[in-house]
Every structure is written in structure tokens, then in C-alpha cells.
Design a protein around this motif. Sequence first.
Motif, PDB file in Angstrom:
ATOM      1  N   ARG A 110       0.815  -1.207   0.000  1.00 52.11           N
ATOM      2  CA  ARG A 110       0.000   0.000   0.000  1.00 52.11           C
ATOM      3  C   ARG A 110       0.857   1.268   0.000  1.00 52.11           C
ATOM      4  N   SER A 111       2.122   1.151   0.446  1.00 51.54           N
ATOM      5  CA  SER A 111       2.903   2.350   0.726  1.00 51.54           C
ATOM      6  C   SER A 111       3.101   3.208  -0.526  1.00 51.54           C
ATOM      7  N   GLY A 112       3.218   2.563  -1.685  1.00 53.90           N
ATOM      8  CA  GLY A 112       3.441   3.333  -2.897  1.00 53.90           C
ATOM      9  C   GLY A 112       2.275   4.204  -3.269  1.00 53.90           C
ATOM     10  N   ALA A 113       1.086   3.842  -2.780  1.00 59.78           N
ATOM     11  CA  ALA A 113      -0.115   4.599  -3.129  1.00 59.78           C
ATOM     12  C   ALA A 113      -0.438   5.671  -2.099  1.00 59.78           C
ATOM     13  N   ARG A 114       0.401   5.837  -1.094  1.00 59.74           N
ATOM     14  CA  ARG A 114       0.130   6.843  -0.075  1.00 59.74           C
ATOM     15  C   ARG A 114       0.556   8.226  -0.576  1.00 59.74           C
ATOM     16  N   HIS A 115       0.205   9.212   0.236  1.00 60.17           N
ATOM     17  CA  HIS A 115       0.626  10.557  -0.122  1.00 60.17           C
ATOM     18  C   HIS A 115       2.146  10.608  -0.212  1.00 60.17           C
ATOM     19  N   SER A 116       2.617  11.573  -0.957  1.00 60.09           N
ATOM     20  CA  SER A 116       4.054  11.630  -1.221  1.00 60.09           C
ATOM     21  C   SER A 116       4.873  11.787   0.044  1.00 60.09           C
ATOM     22  N   ASN A 117       4.340  12.474   1.062  1.00 55.65           N
ATOM     23  CA  ASN A 117       5.099  12.635   2.306  1.00 55.65           C
ATOM     24  C   ASN A 117       4.960  11.433   3.217  1.00 55.65           C
ATOM     25  N   ASN A 118       4.211  10.440   2.785  1.00 53.23           N
ATOM     26  CA  ASN A 118       4.085   9.166   3.514  1.00 53.23           C
ATOM     27  C   ASN A 118       3.413   9.347   4.864  1.00 53.23           C
ATOM     28  N   ASP A 119       2.658  10.456   5.036  1.00 56.12           N
ATOM     29  CA  ASP A 119       2.030  10.749   6.325  1.00 56.12           C
ATOM     30  C   ASP A 119       0.540  10.441   6.314  1.00 56.12           C
ATOM     31  N   GLY A 120       0.062   9.730   5.322  1.00 58.26           N
ATOM     32  CA  GLY A 120      -1.372   9.570   5.143  1.00 58.26           C
ATOM     33  C   GLY A 120      -2.110   8.992   6.319  1.00 58.26           C
ATOM     34  N   LYS A 173       9.472   0.424   9.363  1.00 60.78           N
ATOM     35  CA  LYS A 173      10.774  -0.220   9.599  1.00 60.78           C
ATOM     36  C   LYS A 173      11.297  -0.933   8.352  1.00 60.78           C
ATOM     37  N   SER A 174      10.364  -1.423   7.503  1.00 60.89           N
ATOM     38  CA  SER A 174      10.802  -2.252   6.373  1.00 60.89           C
ATOM     39  C   SER A 174      10.840  -1.490   5.052  1.00 60.89           C
ATOM     40  N   ASP A 175      10.377  -0.242   5.012  1.00 66.41           N
ATOM     41  CA  ASP A 175      10.284   0.513   3.753  1.00 66.41           C
ATOM     42  C   ASP A 175      11.661   1.068   3.382  1.00 66.41           C
ATOM     43  N   ALA A 176      12.264   0.472   2.366  1.00 69.75           N
ATOM     44  CA  ALA A 176      13.597   0.889   1.953  1.00 69.75           C
ATOM     45  C   ALA A 176      13.597   2.284   1.331  1.00 69.75           C
ATOM     46  N   ALA A 177      12.420   2.752   0.879  1.00 71.19           N
ATOM     47  CA  ALA A 177      12.355   4.074   0.230  1.00 71.19           C
ATOM     48  C   ALA A 177      12.452   5.209   1.237  1.00 71.19           C
ATOM     49  N   LEU A 178      12.297   4.916   2.519  1.00 72.66           N
ATOM     50  CA  LEU A 178      12.362   5.967   3.544  1.00 72.66           C
ATOM     51  C   LEU A 178      13.811   6.257   3.927  1.00 72.66           C
ATOM     52  N   SER A 179      14.128   7.543   4.103  1.00 72.57           N
ATOM     53  CA  SER A 179      15.445   7.896   4.644  1.00 72.57           C
ATOM     54  C   SER A 179      15.455   7.594   6.137  1.00 72.57           C
ATOM     55  N   ASP A 180      16.640   7.522   6.710  1.00 77.48           N
ATOM     56  CA  ASP A 180      16.738   7.249   8.146  1.00 77.48           C
ATOM     57  C   ASP A 180      16.027   8.332   8.954  1.00 77.48           C
TER      58      ASP A 180
END
Length: 717
Positions: free
Chosen positions: A14-24, A69-76
Motif C-alpha cells: 500500500r505504501s506506494g499509493a500513499r501521499h508523497s510525504n508518507n504521512d497519510g 521499519k521495512s520501507d527501503a524508500a524511507l530515509s533514516d
Amino acid sequence: MPHNGDRTAQASRRSGARHSNNDGLIPVLARRVREVEAKAGTGKKLGPTNRTKFQVIALLMREERARAKSDAALSDAARAEQLKRLDGIATILAKTAARDTSLIALLESTSTPSPAAQKMRRDWLLESGAELEPDDLIITTEVPKPKQDVLLSPELAQKQVMPQSVRARQLSNPFLAPDFALAQQSSPSPRRRLDSWELLGPLFKSFEYGSGGQAASMELPPAPKIDRYSPPGMELMKHQAKFVESVRLGHRSFLLADEPGLGKTAQSVLAASVAGAYPLLAVVPNVVKMNWAREVQRWTPHRRATVIHGDGEGLDAFADVVIVNYEVLDRHLSWLSELGFRGMVVDEAHFIKNLHSQRSRYVLGLADAIRHSVSDPLLMALTGTPLINDIDDFRAIWQFLGWIDGTKPTAELMSRLDETELTPADPGFYTAARGAVIDMGIVRRKKIDVAADLPSRRVVDLPVELDDELGRSVKAAERELAARLVQRYRRAFAAGVGESFAGDDDERREHLIRIVAHAELEESKGQKTGENVFTMVRKIGQAKASLAADYAAQLARSVGKVVFFAKHIDVMDQAEEAFASRELRSVSIRGDQTAIARQREIDAFNNDPGVSVAVCSLTAAGVGLNLQAASNVVLAELSWTAAEQTQAIDRVHRIGQEEPVTAWRIIAAQTIDAKIAELIDSKQSLALRALDGVDIEPGSADSVQLDALISLLRDAL
């Protein structure tokens, strides 16, 4: 709904379909958790809707944490920020659970979401902007198992017995007459306006809010001018005749919640007679099954009753009324489900309030089997105390009666709700919904209203000083427990527990006291040795035993027969020895007796003028017995619930009593015993609001044990 193991993967998809800031999702959870926190902050126990919100927040928070924790697209840095915000939500959940400890179970990852929780989870994910997988859009409901599977799991199948007389009955009539009316009932229900609404939560809430003075009792027809129901020499009271007349006119499901002592057994026996609901199955506590057989003989002498003992030795399977106690039900499920009962009564129905208990599953399975074989069976749940801890105690009883199916109202109740032309969003829905449920068959009458000639009753506290060696050890144990609680509090305070609590210093202090007391109580439940609230209360009972027995002996000498209640066997033993040393004859009513032996003791107390005292177990003798030969009750030990104390007193204060009744509570002064007595008295608001229409503020929803520990720690600090 997907299993927990699948959720992380789906959340990742689902993460790819969330808002761009990933705060959905996090803002959605933040808003919802603040709503629940605000509701809990009112001091009232959370209702069903907010409990569901609480569970869904915890569920989605775990999913979102695993995704972050598992989303590689997120920065630290982004990942740390996400986890920090989720920790804030987790802190609010923990704080809310500390206020209402019944929520703790909903934090478990193994807690199964209801269909309402599944729907709420889906809606919140859509609100967050997520694109859901097809599996996430499906709301699964538990498919009812076939009747045979419900009653006979492999483990149960091995336990089943087949009494010889049952085999004889089956051979004499191998085919049950088909009930063609069932075919008409099996047609699908029409789609209704309320089908898309979650209704059980609002229905329970409608009782929790109370009624502004309206008692929870359906309108009954007038009592017939001539009593044609009772056998010669017997006579029904007007309130009893009204109930039986309602059955004669066709009503078939009842929660008969008359206050203890108003003759519920007689009403149900005659109800079966006018309904022709034979054979009738009566599921009752062990302590009253012999009395049930007697009541059948008294009120319907033309009918035969049989009592199931053990594996069914001596059973008369051709009898009209089959009486079985909860403890042996598991052995007889197979043949009971196939005998062709046309009615079923569950006595002391609060025994099945826990839907997950075995006794509840057996009772509900048998009721389901009867509904599958007979159209419109007579179903009666009898209890003077249907609500003990929570409004949710109604759930199993309503399910037994066929008013709900576990997730939603059944067709008849749904039809009544539909006729109100309201939805849970309308202000008048709760009052109308409460009335609709009551009209399904709730009957509640109070002694003061229907038995004006019944003498008064009062509860008198007798403080006693524990100044012997045992008394001194009790006070030392209480000091030890208080000191341990203070140490736990100071360690928790030093560790910063509760620092995130939003409030001033006094509020944080109270919050921390509750956390410490709850931790102590949970630890005590599994503790076999050492001092805790349970062992201390037992010690107090032992220390009071001789003093309570002395007082009971004085009463027996001066005013006549006395009923002596205690919780623990050793206290009963001490009392019996004390009575024997004073040459007072006593009988004993305990949980380990056979039904025949117990009835013999009851008869001796009621009929033999030489018997002065009945020494009774608070749990084994607190329901269903008639001990009105006495008008004085001594409560040597306190119960943990107001309902259990009331039930014990009402063994004496019931129809047939001619004298004012006094219950003497023996209270150990200057100990936690006095606080427990005070707490018991404050816990009676639930039934008063939900059933009797008394508009009072609800008391604390905590257990007496937890409130006692909170009080002990607060005083020690």
C-alpha cells in the motif's frame, strides 16, 4: 480479514499509493486516538464504539510501525520521524488503557477484530489515501458452524454418554415429528434500511445511558381475574400471573430479571405448561436442581421432572422436564441436542455472561439446536442480576434468546428497530432502541413494587476489632502490602513512568497510582504465595470467623434461626466447630455436596425446629435457595461484588418471608475490609441505571480489588 502474517506485506504494497510525504495514515490515527482519549478522560468506561476505535488504532499502529521499519524508500531521518509519531500514539493508548484496564486485552496482537473493527480499519485506510488490495476491501464475518460441529468437537465427542432410558426413548420413537413452520422461517430476510449500520454497540449503549426513570420491563397483559394456572391449594401473585398470561398470549422469549425472591422458577414452570413447551430443558446451578424438580411437582403436578446426575444414572428420558446442572452439561450434549425439546430455560443466566467460557458455548449450542428443530420455541433466561461488571454482560443472554446472532440483531429485533424509522445518528434512536429490545421480552419487577406485603430488609455493619494474634498478623500483612506498593510507586516515579501524561502533578500522581495498583493486581492473580490482596482478605476472614460465629450464636439464642455466609471453607469449618461447642445444631451447604445431600440440609434447616444455623458457602448457596425459615443473615466474609452479596441476602428475603430481614455484615475495623465494604456498596449503579431506570451517576468501572489497592496506596503515600 487477512491474518497478521500477511498484513506487513500488504501494508508495504500500500505504501506506494500513499501521499508523497508518507504521512497519510498517521494523522488519521492521531485524530482518532485523541477522540478516544477525550472520551476516557470523562471518567466513564468506554462504550462499544470507542472500544472498537481503540482496537483499530492499536492494529493499524502495529501495521504502520512494521511498514516504516521495512520501507527501503524511507530515509533514516524520515523513518525516525515516523516511529517517533507512532510512539506518541502508543503512549496515549497506554495511558487510556491505564484508566480503563479492560482495554488492555485489546492491545494484544492476537485480539481478533470484529466485523465492525474490520470495516472501521478499511474506512480509515481509505481516508488516509491508501489504495487497498482486494483482500483489504473484504469484510469477513464468522460463518456459523453447523449445529453438530458446535456441540460436538472431537474432545467433546469422547466425553459423551448415552443413558439407557434415552436409548429406550429413541427406540420407541426413532423419528421426531417435522416442524413445517421452520420452512417458512428459513426464507431470506428482506433488505432493511439499517443493514449497513453497526447496531450492537448502540444497543448496549442505550442501556448504559439509563432511561431517565423508565424501568426495563416490557408491557404485560393484565392478570386474569381468576387464577386458572395454579393447581388446587396454590395461588400466583399478580406479577407472576401477568407473566404467565403473556406466554399464553404467544410471547416466547424472555429475560426474566425480577429481583431475587419473586418466584421466577414458579413463573417459568407455569409458562412451559401454558405454552405446551414439552419436553422442556432446564439448565440450572447444581445447588438448585433438586429444588427445581420440586417446583415442577408443586406447580404442575400432572407433569414429570427428571434430574440428570453424573452420567445419567436413574434418568427418566420420558419425563416432561429434564433438569441438568452446568457442571455435567458437557457429557450430555449429544442426546440433549437431539431429544426434541420445545423449550429451554437457563436459571441464574448470569453464569453464561462470558461468551468464551465452555458453559456459555454449551448453552448457546443447545439453544441453537432447539431453534433448528422447532419453530418459535419457549426460551427463558432467569436472573435477578443480569449485569454484574459490564453492560456487555447482556450479550450472551441476548444471543441465547435469539435476539442477536453475535454480530448483529436477528430478524425480529431488526424489524422492531426498523419500525422506529431512526438510525444511530438520530438523537432519539437510543431511547427507541432500548424500548425495542425491552419489548423483545425483558421483564423486570422490584420487590417494593409487586410485593407490598413483603417485609422490609436492611444491611447493618458490625465493626469488630482484631486484637488477637491473628488480627495483629492481618494488620502486619496490610502494612507489608502497602509498603511494597509505595516502593513500586517510587521506582516507577524515578524511572519516569507516566511523564508523558497530560495533566498537573496531582493528576499524574493519580495516574501513576493506578498503573502501580493494576500491576500489583495482575501479578497477584498468578501468585500462589506471599502477601497480596487476595491472601490478605482470606486472612481477615479467618480472623473474623470466631467473632462472626459468636454473634450468630447470640442471634440464634435470642431470635431464632440464622443463616451464616462465608466465602472460604476454613471459615465455615471454624464456625461449625464454634456452633457445636455451644450445643447449637447446624447444617452445612457447600459446593462439594451432591444435590440430594444439599437438599436434605436445606429441608432440615427450614423444617426442623432443632436446627439453629445454616452455614453456607457464599458462592455455592448464594443463588436459587429458599432459606426463609430465618430472618437474620450473618455475612462473615465480604464478596467481591454487590450482586453476590445481594443474592445471598435474598435467600432469606423472598416470597414466603413473614418477618423483617436483617443482614449483619461483620467488618474488621481499621483494615482494608472496611474499604472493601464501602466499595461494594458503591458498585450497584450499573443495574440501577440499565434495568431499574434510576438516573444516577455510574460508579467506578474498576474491580473492587483494583479500587481497594488504589485506596491502600493512596493512603500509604
